[in-house]
Motif scaffolding. Sequence first.
Motif, mmCIF file in Angstrom:
data_model
loop_
_atom_site.group_PDB
_atom_site.id
_atom_site.type_symbol
_atom_site.label_atom_id
_atom_site.label_comp_id
_atom_site.label_asym_id
_atom_site.label_seq_id
_atom_site.Cartn_x
_atom_site.Cartn_y
_atom_site.Cartn_z
ATOM 1 N N TYR A 1 -3.020 3.337 43.877
ATOM 2 C CA TYR A 1 -1.893 3.996 43.487
ATOM 3 C C TYR A 1 -0.889 3.851 44.647
ATOM 4 N N SER A 2 0.400 3.829 44.425
ATOM 5 C CA SER A 2 1.496 3.564 45.388
ATOM 6 C C SER A 2 2.829 4.678 45.142
ATOM 7 N N SER A 3 3.144 5.118 46.092
ATOM 8 C CA SER A 3 4.463 5.944 45.738
ATOM 9 C C SER A 3 5.437 5.023 45.541
ATOM 10 N N ALA A 4 5.407 3.700 45.958
ATOM 11 C CA ALA A 4 6.739 2.814 46.006
ATOM 12 C C ALA A 4 6.589 1.956 44.740
ATOM 13 N N VAL B 1 -3.719 13.916 44.196
ATOM 14 C CA VAL B 1 -2.842 13.240 43.326
ATOM 15 C C VAL B 1 -3.230 12.100 42.434
ATOM 16 N N ASP C 1 6.300 -0.649 38.347
ATOM 17 C CA ASP C 1 7.035 0.677 38.141
ATOM 18 C C ASP C 1 6.656 1.300 37.040
ATOM 19 N N ASP D 1 -6.761 11.077 47.418
ATOM 20 C CA ASP D 1 -5.582 12.101 47.546
ATOM 21 C C ASP D 1 -5.778 12.983 46.256
ATOM 22 N N LEU E 1 4.290 13.220 39.274
ATOM 23 C CA LEU E 1 3.500 12.871 40.615
ATOM 24 C C LEU E 1 4.351 11.749 41.443
ATOM 25 N N PRO E 2 3.984 11.726 42.753
ATOM 26 C CA PRO E 2 4.664 10.673 43.268
ATOM 27 C C PRO E 2 4.006 9.435 43.248
ATOM 28 N N LEU E 3 3.943 8.804 42.197
ATOM 29 C CA LEU E 3 3.262 7.624 41.918
ATOM 30 C C LEU E 3 4.285 6.578 41.398
ATOM 31 N N ARG E 4 4.380 5.477 41.784
ATOM 32 C CA ARG E 4 5.207 4.538 40.917
ATOM 33 C C ARG E 4 4.492 3.053 40.719
ATOM 34 N N THR F 1 5.167 11.449 35.305
ATOM 35 C CA THR F 1 6.208 11.218 35.999
ATOM 36 C C THR F 1 6.452 12.425 37.233
#
Length: 186
Positions: A87-90, A17, A47, A15, A64-67, A62
Amino acid sequence: MINARGRRESAGATDPVVLQADKLQYMLGIGPCLSAWAEQRPILIQDITRETRWPEWTARITGLPLRSVLSAPLTTEGRRIGAIKVYSSAPNAFDDHSVFLIERLATPAAVMLGNARDREATERMSSQLVEALSNRDLISRAQGVLMERMKLTARETLTVMLSASKGGDKPLHEIAREIVNGMTNQ
Protein backbone atom coordinates in the motif's frame (compact mmCIF):
# COMPACT_ATOMS: atom_id res chain seq x y z
CA MET A 1 -3.12 -15.66 3.57
CA ILE A 2 -5.68 -18.41 3.50
CA ASN A 3 -5.01 -20.38 6.69
CA ALA A 4 -5.32 -24.13 7.21
CA ARG A 5 -9.01 -23.73 8.09
CA GLY A 6 -9.71 -21.74 4.90
CA ARG A 7 -10.05 -18.42 6.70
CA ARG A 8 -8.50 -15.25 5.40
CA GLU A 9 -5.95 -13.60 7.66
CA SER A 10 -3.08 -11.15 7.43
CA ALA A 11 0.09 -12.95 8.40
CA GLY A 12 2.07 -9.76 8.81
CA ALA A 13 1.85 -6.03 8.29
CA THR A 14 4.16 -3.05 8.55
CA ASP A 15 1.45 -0.72 9.80
CA PRO A 16 -1.92 -1.03 11.61
CA VAL A 17 -3.53 0.82 8.68
CA VAL A 18 -2.69 -2.16 6.46
CA LEU A 19 -4.44 -4.48 8.88
CA GLN A 20 -7.52 -2.23 8.84
CA ALA A 21 -7.65 -2.24 5.02
CA ASP A 22 -7.16 -6.02 4.93
CA LYS A 23 -9.77 -6.65 7.62
CA LEU A 24 -12.31 -4.68 5.58
CA GLN A 25 -11.54 -6.84 2.54
CA TYR A 26 -12.05 -10.01 4.54
CA MET A 27 -15.25 -8.70 6.11
CA LEU A 28 -16.71 -7.58 2.76
CA GLY A 29 -15.28 -10.48 0.76
CA ILE A 30 -14.00 -8.08 -1.91
CA GLY A 31 -10.92 -6.02 -2.63
CA PRO A 32 -7.66 -5.98 -4.54
CA CYS A 33 -5.83 -8.61 -2.50
CA LEU A 34 -8.72 -11.06 -2.59
CA SER A 35 -9.04 -10.45 -6.33
CA ALA A 36 -5.31 -11.06 -6.88
CA TRP A 37 -5.68 -14.36 -5.03
CA ALA A 38 -8.91 -15.39 -6.78
CA GLU A 39 -7.91 -14.29 -10.29
CA GLN A 40 -4.27 -15.36 -9.93
CA ARG A 41 -2.94 -12.15 -11.40
CA PRO A 42 -1.47 -8.89 -10.14
CA ILE A 43 -3.91 -6.14 -9.22
CA LEU A 44 -2.88 -2.50 -9.42
CA ILE A 45 -4.84 0.48 -8.10
CA GLN A 46 -3.25 3.77 -9.04
CA ASP A 47 -5.66 5.92 -7.05
CA ILE A 48 -8.18 4.52 -4.58
CA THR A 49 -10.30 7.67 -4.89
CA ARG A 50 -10.87 6.85 -8.58
CA GLU A 51 -11.15 3.07 -8.29
CA THR A 52 -14.49 1.57 -9.43
CA ARG A 53 -13.96 -2.22 -9.10
CA TRP A 54 -14.72 -2.48 -5.37
CA PRO A 55 -16.86 0.57 -4.51
CA GLU A 56 -17.93 -0.62 -1.06
CA TRP A 57 -14.34 -1.37 0.00
CA THR A 58 -12.91 1.86 -1.42
CA ALA A 59 -15.70 3.89 0.22
CA ARG A 60 -14.89 2.37 3.61
CA ILE A 61 -11.14 3.03 3.44
CA THR A 62 -11.34 6.64 2.28
CA GLY A 63 -10.49 7.82 5.78
CA LEU A 64 -7.29 5.76 5.84
CA PRO A 65 -4.03 7.21 4.51
CA LEU A 66 -4.00 4.88 1.49
CA ARG A 67 -4.07 5.90 -2.14
CA SER A 68 -2.31 3.17 -4.18
CA VAL A 69 -2.33 -0.61 -3.92
CA LEU A 70 -0.33 -3.31 -5.65
CA SER A 71 -1.13 -6.96 -4.95
CA ALA A 72 0.10 -10.24 -6.44
CA PRO A 73 -1.01 -13.83 -5.82
CA LEU A 74 1.07 -16.24 -3.78
CA THR A 75 0.91 -19.58 -5.58
CA THR A 76 3.16 -22.62 -5.41
CA GLU A 77 2.70 -25.98 -7.09
CA GLY A 78 -0.81 -24.94 -8.09
CA ARG A 79 -1.82 -24.13 -4.49
CA ARG A 80 -3.27 -20.70 -3.85
CA ILE A 81 -1.74 -19.58 -0.58
CA GLY A 82 -2.78 -15.95 -0.49
CA ALA A 83 -1.56 -12.62 -1.82
CA ILE A 84 1.21 -10.18 -1.10
CA LYS A 85 0.44 -6.50 -1.28
CA VAL A 86 1.96 -3.09 -0.95
CA TYR A 87 0.00 0.00 0.00
CA SER A 88 1.10 3.59 -0.51
CA SER A 89 -0.21 6.87 0.82
CA ALA A 90 0.64 8.49 -2.54
CA PRO A 91 -1.45 8.11 -5.72
CA ASN A 92 0.29 6.55 -8.75
CA ALA A 93 3.02 5.10 -6.53
CA PHE A 94 3.38 1.91 -8.57
CA ASP A 95 4.26 1.27 -12.22
CA ASP A 96 4.94 -1.68 -14.53
CA HIS A 97 8.36 -2.19 -12.95
CA SER A 98 6.68 -2.38 -9.51
CA VAL A 99 4.39 -5.11 -10.87
CA PHE A 100 7.44 -6.96 -12.23
CA LEU A 101 9.20 -6.75 -8.86
CA ILE A 102 6.26 -7.88 -6.74
CA GLU A 103 5.70 -10.86 -9.03
CA ARG A 104 9.37 -11.82 -8.64
CA LEU A 105 9.07 -11.50 -4.86
CA ALA A 106 5.81 -13.45 -4.74
CA THR A 107 7.28 -16.63 -6.24
CA PRO A 108 9.94 -17.40 -3.57
CA ALA A 109 7.63 -16.05 -0.85
CA ALA A 110 4.93 -18.52 -1.91
CA VAL A 111 7.42 -21.41 -1.87
CA MET A 112 8.64 -20.43 1.60
CA LEU A 113 5.11 -19.98 2.98
CA GLY A 114 3.92 -23.21 1.35
CA ASN A 115 6.81 -25.12 2.93
CA ALA A 116 6.12 -23.56 6.33
CA ARG A 117 2.44 -24.45 6.04
CA ASP A 118 3.30 -28.03 5.04
CA ARG A 119 5.70 -28.35 7.97
CA GLU A 120 3.06 -27.05 10.40
CA ALA A 121 0.48 -29.46 8.99
CA THR A 122 2.92 -32.37 9.36
CA GLU A 123 3.72 -31.40 12.95
CA ARG A 124 0.02 -31.03 13.76
CA MET A 125 -0.76 -34.41 12.21
CA SER A 126 2.13 -36.00 14.09
CA SER A 127 0.93 -34.66 17.44
CA GLN A 128 -2.62 -35.79 16.66
CA LEU A 129 -1.31 -39.26 15.82
CA VAL A 130 0.64 -39.41 19.09
CA GLU A 131 -2.50 -38.37 20.98
CA ALA A 132 -4.63 -40.94 19.15
CA LEU A 133 -2.16 -43.72 19.92
CA SER A 134 -2.00 -42.63 23.56
CA ASN A 135 -5.81 -42.64 23.77
CA ARG A 136 -5.95 -46.05 22.11
CA ASP A 137 -3.52 -47.46 24.69
CA LEU A 138 -5.51 -45.88 27.53
CA ILE A 139 -8.76 -47.37 26.19
CA SER A 140 -7.11 -50.79 25.90
CA ARG A 141 -5.89 -50.60 29.52
CA ALA A 142 -9.38 -49.61 30.67
CA GLN A 143 -10.84 -52.54 28.78
CA GLY A 144 -8.36 -54.82 30.53
CA VAL A 145 -9.43 -53.47 33.92
CA LEU A 146 -13.13 -54.03 33.13
CA MET A 147 -12.47 -57.49 31.69
CA GLU A 148 -10.68 -58.51 34.87
CA ARG A 149 -13.14 -56.89 37.31
CA MET A 150 -16.41 -57.59 35.57
CA LYS A 151 -15.45 -60.79 33.72
CA LEU A 152 -16.54 -59.27 30.37
CA THR A 153 -15.26 -59.80 26.85
CA ALA A 154 -13.33 -57.05 25.05
CA ARG A 155 -16.40 -56.25 22.96
CA GLU A 156 -18.65 -56.08 26.04
CA THR A 157 -16.22 -53.73 27.83
CA LEU A 158 -16.20 -51.44 24.81
CA THR A 159 -20.01 -51.40 24.83
CA VAL A 160 -20.00 -50.49 28.54
CA MET A 161 -17.46 -47.71 27.99
CA LEU A 162 -19.28 -46.32 24.93
CA SER A 163 -22.53 -46.29 26.89
CA ALA A 164 -20.85 -44.40 29.75
CA SER A 165 -19.34 -41.99 27.22
CA LYS A 166 -22.71 -41.21 25.68
CA GLY A 167 -24.53 -41.10 29.00
CA GLY A 168 -21.95 -38.84 30.61
CA ASP A 169 -21.42 -36.78 27.47
CA LYS A 170 -17.67 -37.37 27.71
CA PRO A 171 -15.16 -38.56 25.14
CA LEU A 172 -14.31 -42.26 25.31
CA HIS A 173 -10.71 -41.57 26.33
CA GLU A 174 -11.93 -39.60 29.39
CA ILE A 175 -14.09 -42.56 30.49
CA ALA A 176 -11.07 -44.81 29.99
CA ARG A 177 -8.89 -42.46 32.05
CA GLU A 178 -11.45 -42.49 34.88
CA ILE A 179 -11.50 -46.31 34.87
CA VAL A 180 -7.71 -46.57 34.89
CA ASN A 181 -7.36 -43.82 37.53
CA GLY A 182 -10.01 -45.57 39.65
CA MET A 183 -7.88 -48.68 39.55
CA THR A 184 -4.76 -46.83 40.74
CA ASN A 185 -6.66 -44.94 43.48
CA GLN A 186 -7.79 -48.11 45.18
